[in-house]
Design a protein around this motif. Sequence first.
Motif, PDB file in Angstrom:
ATOM      1  N   UNK C  55      25.739  -6.536  14.867  1.00  0.00           N
ATOM      2  CA  UNK C  55      26.496  -6.835  13.647  1.00  0.00           C
ATOM      3  C   UNK C  55      25.686  -7.766  12.748  1.00  0.00           C
ATOM      4  N   UNK C  56      25.112  -8.809  13.358  1.00  0.00           N
ATOM      5  CA  UNK C  56      24.336  -9.772  12.565  1.00  0.00           C
ATOM      6  C   UNK C  56      23.159  -9.073  11.891  1.00  0.00           C
ATOM      7  N   UNK C  57      22.420  -8.306  12.688  1.00  0.00           N
ATOM      8  CA  UNK C  57      21.278  -7.573  12.129  1.00  0.00           C
ATOM      9  C   UNK C  57      21.711  -6.692  10.965  1.00  0.00           C
ATOM     10  N   UNK C  58      22.777  -5.969  11.188  1.00  0.00           N
ATOM     11  CA  UNK C  58      23.245  -5.033  10.167  1.00  0.00           C
ATOM     12  C   UNK C  58      23.635  -5.730   8.882  1.00  0.00           C
ATOM     13  N   UNK C  59      24.329  -6.863   9.009  1.00  0.00           N
ATOM     14  CA  UNK C  59      24.766  -7.580   7.813  1.00  0.00           C
ATOM     15  C   UNK C  59      23.576  -8.093   7.018  1.00  0.00           C
ATOM     16  N   UNK C  60      22.579  -8.623   7.732  1.00  0.00           N
ATOM     17  CA  UNK C  60      21.419  -9.187   7.030  1.00  0.00           C
ATOM     18  C   UNK C  60      20.676  -8.094   6.274  1.00  0.00           C
ATOM     19  N   UNK C  61      20.357  -7.030   6.983  1.00  0.00           N
ATOM     20  CA  UNK C  61      19.590  -5.968   6.336  1.00  0.00           C
ATOM     21  C   UNK C  61      20.427  -5.318   5.237  1.00  0.00           C
ATOM     22  N   UNK C  62      21.725  -5.217   5.505  1.00  0.00           N
ATOM     23  CA  UNK C  62      22.625  -4.640   4.505  1.00  0.00           C
ATOM     24  C   UNK C  62      22.663  -5.460   3.225  1.00  0.00           C
ATOM     25  N   UNK C  63      22.622  -6.797   3.385  1.00  0.00           N
ATOM     26  CA  UNK C  63      22.626  -7.667   2.213  1.00  0.00           C
ATOM     27  C   UNK C  63      21.418  -7.403   1.325  1.00  0.00           C
ATOM     28  N   UNK C  64      20.252  -7.253   1.966  1.00  0.00           N
ATOM     29  CA  UNK C  64      19.034  -6.989   1.188  1.00  0.00           C
ATOM     30  C   UNK C  64      19.130  -5.617   0.517  1.00  0.00           C
ATOM     31  N   UNK C  65      19.583  -4.629   1.281  1.00  0.00           N
ATOM     32  CA  UNK C  65      19.747  -3.287   0.691  1.00  0.00           C
ATOM     33  C   UNK C  65      20.659  -3.374  -0.530  1.00  0.00           C
ATOM     34  N   UNK C  66      21.748  -4.118  -0.390  1.00  0.00           N
ATOM     35  CA  UNK C  66      22.713  -4.212  -1.486  1.00  0.00           C
ATOM     36  C   UNK C  66      22.035  -4.767  -2.731  1.00  0.00           C
ATOM     37  N   UNK C  67      21.215  -5.790  -2.511  1.00  0.00           N
ATOM     38  CA  UNK C  67      20.564  -6.440  -3.650  1.00  0.00           C
ATOM     39  C   UNK C  67      19.618  -5.473  -4.371  1.00  0.00           C
ATOM     40  N   UNK C  68      18.900  -4.681  -3.593  1.00  0.00           N
ATOM     41  CA  UNK C  68      17.986  -3.718  -4.227  1.00  0.00           C
ATOM     42  C   UNK C  68      18.799  -2.580  -4.845  1.00  0.00           C
ATOM     43  N   UNK C  69      19.835  -2.163  -4.118  1.00  0.00           N
ATOM     44  CA  UNK C  69      20.654  -1.046  -4.602  1.00  0.00           C
ATOM     45  C   UNK C  69      21.262  -1.363  -5.957  1.00  0.00           C
ATOM     46  N   UNK C  70      21.642  -2.642  -6.153  1.00  0.00           N
ATOM     47  CA  UNK C  70      22.216  -3.041  -7.430  1.00  0.00           C
ATOM     48  C   UNK C  70      21.256  -2.716  -8.573  1.00  0.00           C
ATOM     49  N   UNK C  71      19.954  -2.918  -8.312  1.00  0.00           N
ATOM     50  CA  UNK C  71      18.963  -2.623  -9.338  1.00  0.00           C
ATOM     51  C   UNK C  71      18.989  -1.152  -9.737  1.00  0.00           C
ATOM     52  N   UNK C  72      19.052  -0.284  -8.727  1.00  0.00           N
ATOM     53  CA  UNK C  72      19.128   1.149  -9.028  1.00  0.00           C
ATOM     54  C   UNK C  72      20.369   1.468  -9.832  1.00  0.00           C
ATOM     55  N   UNK C  73      21.475   0.879  -9.366  1.00  0.00           N
ATOM     56  CA  UNK C  73      22.752   1.216  -9.976  1.00  0.00           C
ATOM     57  C   UNK C  73      22.830   0.735 -11.419  1.00  0.00           C
ATOM     58  N   UNK C  74      22.332  -0.483 -11.666  1.00  0.00           N
ATOM     59  CA  UNK C  74      22.349  -1.024 -13.025  1.00  0.00           C
ATOM     60  C   UNK C  74      21.599  -0.095 -13.973  1.00  0.00           C
ATOM     61  N   UNK C  75      20.372   0.248 -13.573  1.00  0.00           N
ATOM     62  CA  UNK C  75      19.548   1.098 -14.428  1.00  0.00           C
ATOM     63  C   UNK C  75      20.164   2.477 -14.558  1.00  0.00           C
ATOM     64  N   UNK C  76      20.651   2.984 -13.435  1.00  0.00           N
ATOM     65  CA  UNK C  76      21.240   4.309 -13.479  1.00  0.00           C
ATOM     66  C   UNK C  76      22.464   4.333 -14.384  1.00  0.00           C
ATOM     67  N   UNK C  77      23.256   3.293 -14.263  1.00  0.00           N
ATOM     68  CA  UNK C  77      24.477   3.224 -15.058  1.00  0.00           C
ATOM     69  C   UNK C  77      24.192   3.307 -16.539  1.00  0.00           C
ATOM     70  N   UNK C  78      23.049   2.781 -16.958  1.00  0.00           N
ATOM     71  CA  UNK C  78      22.761   2.733 -18.385  1.00  0.00           C
ATOM     72  C   UNK C  78      21.902   3.906 -18.851  1.00  0.00           C
ATOM     73  N   UNK C  79      20.874   4.229 -18.070  1.00  0.00           N
ATOM     74  CA  UNK C  79      19.934   5.258 -18.540  1.00  0.00           C
ATOM     75  C   UNK C  79      20.112   6.597 -17.828  1.00  0.00           C
ATOM     76  N   UNK C  80      20.912   6.651 -16.794  1.00  0.00           N
ATOM     77  CA  UNK C  80      21.082   7.855 -15.981  1.00  0.00           C
ATOM     78  C   UNK C  80      19.748   8.336 -15.437  1.00  0.00           C
TER      79      UNK C  80
END
Lengths: 521, 415, 367
Positions: C55-80
Amino acid sequence: MNKTLLSQSLRVGITFGVIHLFLLLIGFNAMLGSLFADIARVKQSGSIPASIFLVLYCALLGVWAGYSAAKKEDANVFGRKLVRGLIAGTVAGLISAVVSIIFAVLVTNKIDPRKYLAVLSLDFMRASLFNLPVVQGVAANFGVLAGAGLAGGLLTALSSFSKVKHAWKNFAGLVKGGLEKIRYCTSGKYHLLFKIIFLVVLAAAIFFLPTKWGSYWNYVIGTVGIYVILGLGLNLIVGLSGQLVLGYIAFFAIGAYTMALLNAPEPHNLMWGFWPALALGVVLAAFAGILLGLPLMRLRGDYLAIVTLGFGEIIRILLKSDLMTSFTGGPRGIQDIKGPTIFGQPFNTDVNFMYLIIGGVLISMFIYNRLKHSRTGRAWLSIREDETVARASGVNTVKYKLLALALGAAFAGLAGGIFASRNQFTGPDEHALMASINVLSLIIVGGMGNIPGTILGAFALKGLPEILREFANFRLLAFGALLVVMMLSRPEGLIPSRRPTLQIPEDPQSDEENKEVSHVD
Amino acid sequence: MKAMKLLVVLTVLAMLFTACAPAATPTAAVKTEAPAVAPVDEVPAVCASDAFGCAVFAPGEVVKLGMGAPMTGGDSAFGLDISQGAFLAAKDAGDFNGVTFEVVAEDDGGSPEGGAAVANKFAADPAVVAIPGHIFSGATAAAMPIYEKAGFPMLSPSATNPALTTKGSPVFNRIAFTDAIQGAFAANYLFEKLGVKKLALVHDGQDYGKGLVEVVAKEFAALGGEVVATEAITPKETDFTAVLSALASKAPEAVYFGGYTTEGAILANQMKQTGLENAVFFGCDGTYGADFLERTGPNGEGAFAVSLTPPNTEAKLVFDAAYEAAYGSKPGTLSPFSWNGYDVTAALISMVKSVAVVGGDGKVYVPRGALVAAVRGLKDHVGISGTFTCQENGECNASGPLFVVVKDGAWVPAP
Amino acid sequence: MNESVPLPIARKGSQLLKYLRPTFGVVVLLFILYRLYSVLVIRHEYGADTWTRLLITGLIIGGVYALIAIGYTLVYGILFMINFAHGEVMMLGAYAGFFVFEALKSIKVSSEPPLNFSNANPVISIIIAFAVGMTVSALSGFLLEKIAYRPLRKAPRLVPLISAIGASIFLQNAAQLLFSPQLRDVTNPEILRRGIGWKILINGSNVIIPYTGVFTFALSILLLIGLYIIVRKTKLGRAMRAVALDKKTAALMGIDVDKTISQTFLISGALAGAAGVMWGIHNGLVYYFVGFIPGIKAFTAAVLGGIGNLPGAMLGGLFLGLIESMGPAALGINFQLKDVLAFAILILVLTFRPSGLLGEVLSEEKV
């Protein structure tokens, strides 16, 4: 007005200064310098010091900077272009001078920064100072760029005044006229004659070339051919029916592994022979296309892209995994895949495979062309343009989308089978994500949805890296940069698809098409 | 109309390549036929009888050794490192009857596709006589048939796939350690010397690591030990705590890892925080090196590995200094094969020198077929990483492995 | 703002699909339940301590994924568009962090006892590392958009994608040539040394909650909350949402579209930079390929959560991290297949929710 002159030239100068700095830090100047030396063939005699070539490199960069700056000048004033070139060159030179001062400090103190910046050995930095003493070296770094900038400005200015521009225009016009003429000849009443001549020349080329140019070119062009088949297949899916698929190489892997498993001594020693294995590979790939497509027909655009990307990765990891090792050979892949036989004779030299690939390409092109201009092709186009409207106007979108996936996958299966058999080897890592991306890039770089574009794209994507081999480890860097530049300068691809329009005066196309269709039938 | 356009394009392309072809073929044709064209009395007799003819070098020309290596992409560290070792060997080879040696490193990306492309390119180059490579097994396997046709001897520093030497190829040889021998020794050592009864196995999912682990599993079970789990990790990842936690629940006494230092060091580190504090980390020759010590620090204490490098011989020290001076980092930091890169190149060059004949015209003739045989007959070649004698199947390094252990932050021979 | 409008269709193909999808789903679900049952109940393979660790491992790695994923989503949301080079932007941030720590490490504060700046002022060091890393990444994101994407805004949708792929290849190789392909160890300040942490005793076994992990996770969540506030409450956020909805109308309302897009890239770059520095701190290794795999994973996470949707990206990231760490254990399969599992679940989710877990907040233009 003067303000724009200054700021624009400054900007160009800074850009080129930064580019110069970057190229310096990756050691590009040294590589290019030694390439120049190789071309000049002075490496062995050593009569010309190597630093001359570094100076030459700097000068070329400076001229380019000067030219780019001067080109921005709208007014046709000689002096203004000169000034622009000079400013840009000077700014770039200043940046270069600052860098060389830093280098000089490092060299004199014998500090080796290679722990952090890989190429900056002391020798390299000395060479960047043209092997001159510190002050002269820095001055030379500044002087060469500034002078070359001025020269670039001068060149631009001269070319706009003298007859150079005129001559260039004439030349371009001549070429264009020539092309027009060729087009007229080939489409006019000499149509048939030219068609026959072209066919004869082409057939002769296809027949004789593979025996002439040696195994290396057979290999490279053969790989290009394989990627033409892949490109055509992906074009059916992406270019015609408009579904973005990022894991296309998975179907290629299915073709390759079918060939490998059925036609290699290990791990199963089935030895079905080439042709049945190829046929089954094509069928299985098409089946996989349908299987993947069925649950995903509701997805559009980028969702489909990521799902297919995932599918590709799933196939690759499974091929490689411990779970499947006894079945697929695991990370080791499968070796000794046998080549085809024709009438009992082995048909497996590099020349034979070249013919086989050319045959595959021709068949794929034929099928692609027929599909594109058929009712199916128009249905795909309508789906690509607007799926909702297509559906509303009676196109069975699910059926046609699945058909596109299945047919595209079948193409990949064909390419995979030939590829595995020619290389006598297939392994999981040649079906990685990057390969899918390569195929997608090639159809877009070439121009989506048309055959010449696909061929040109395959040459650009698979042939170019081979040609770029001279650049050693700068190869992929140059490739990435070229990809961006190509997209910026030709977003429609090298050969854009022409859309059929309504204003065709005499509409020979449809007639011709009908004729050909009846031929086929 | 469309078809016409296509034809035009195709023809133009075809013409382009016809235009290229004459440029490429004459050089190749002239060079390979050179021995036959030259006056008979000046061409050494060996060339006429040799199955593959001779490569001919006029004084001042360069004898090329073609290395296919991953120079770009995720595995470029291996290619860069091994080629750098090889460059040094070519430099050390010096001048031989007026000709010099050069290692040409071509990028094969480590892939079979790239391996075949590079091999075809070398095969078309009349100045290439031998292949210190390839680096990865996949590329090697794809390149091998091409060299067989061209008559180039190979001596790979690092391709470990056991199948490479079982196919009876006359040209392929390697000094890389065979998985079978190392695995058997390791299993034995774990069971007998360390008294481990419950062993967990981890590999990196690649040829090399997986092959090792399979051998260890078989041998360890045959000895009567219990393999409690076999897991694979994904190379290039940096968080293996999940795998290790799962292993910890099986309570192994030792974790055997087949793979390279990068992942090995991470595993050794993360074992300490996942309930495997008391299990022994047992690596292979891929995890040996100064890098492992630096990456693990105190966590690496008590870890085992296999060393091929005799500790600090004079030759090794000389090489280390030359390498660092030339490339700015210590050998072994990019990959564990820096020394092997030097050794294969030096061995090949010495074999070239031994078979080469100086003709009456002062040119150097290298009989290709004889060179292939000479490399297979390599005997007692003293390199930095060991002494090599090639067996009939092309395995040139059959000595028993030397187990080493980390003690007080340094590798020492294990008891 | 439409959730794919149901259309009246009555055709054989779709009829087939109608039955196929539930069947497929039921089969997969039954299989999963069976595996779960056999692993958790019958075999009882792992104890509570192991599950906690996973669980601990998953949460940590998941947090980093989330942070990077936000970047994709932000750009995607605006420029598709899929900003394929986003992983490389993160890599640059990771390198920046590494260099900062190296520089601070080399500054000697006192010689007796030997103490360097990074250990003497750990908090300041970490702040500097993040500031530099985020700035470098933000700038590279900004330049990337300006050079490689902006001229292509009117081009067909696949063209910027290829441009992004080209940029990604370029950046990777540039970093390799600049910094050599060597793997770099990031030296953290002593208080954030890797491998140490709070110990809790579960099942008689010490479970370590690493400091770096807690730090990474907490900072990820903080940054994500900060971003959410920016997007929801500030003028910039309103502009971003407006541009995402409809560029033309937004421009008519007086929003500088180009500027907003630039700012979006700055923000997404900064987040990727933070993720890169965290990656260095928690995992310890930085090299030129370090952004590639997390980039692909984060992209998957963004799609899983519903691309274009901020909470979706966060949820997707955490979900993906947990699947990767706990999934193979729960289903009793080899950890080598964790990516197979992750992608299979992605396919499964998208089969039933074609626009991701949280649907999509996007304009019609996207479709």
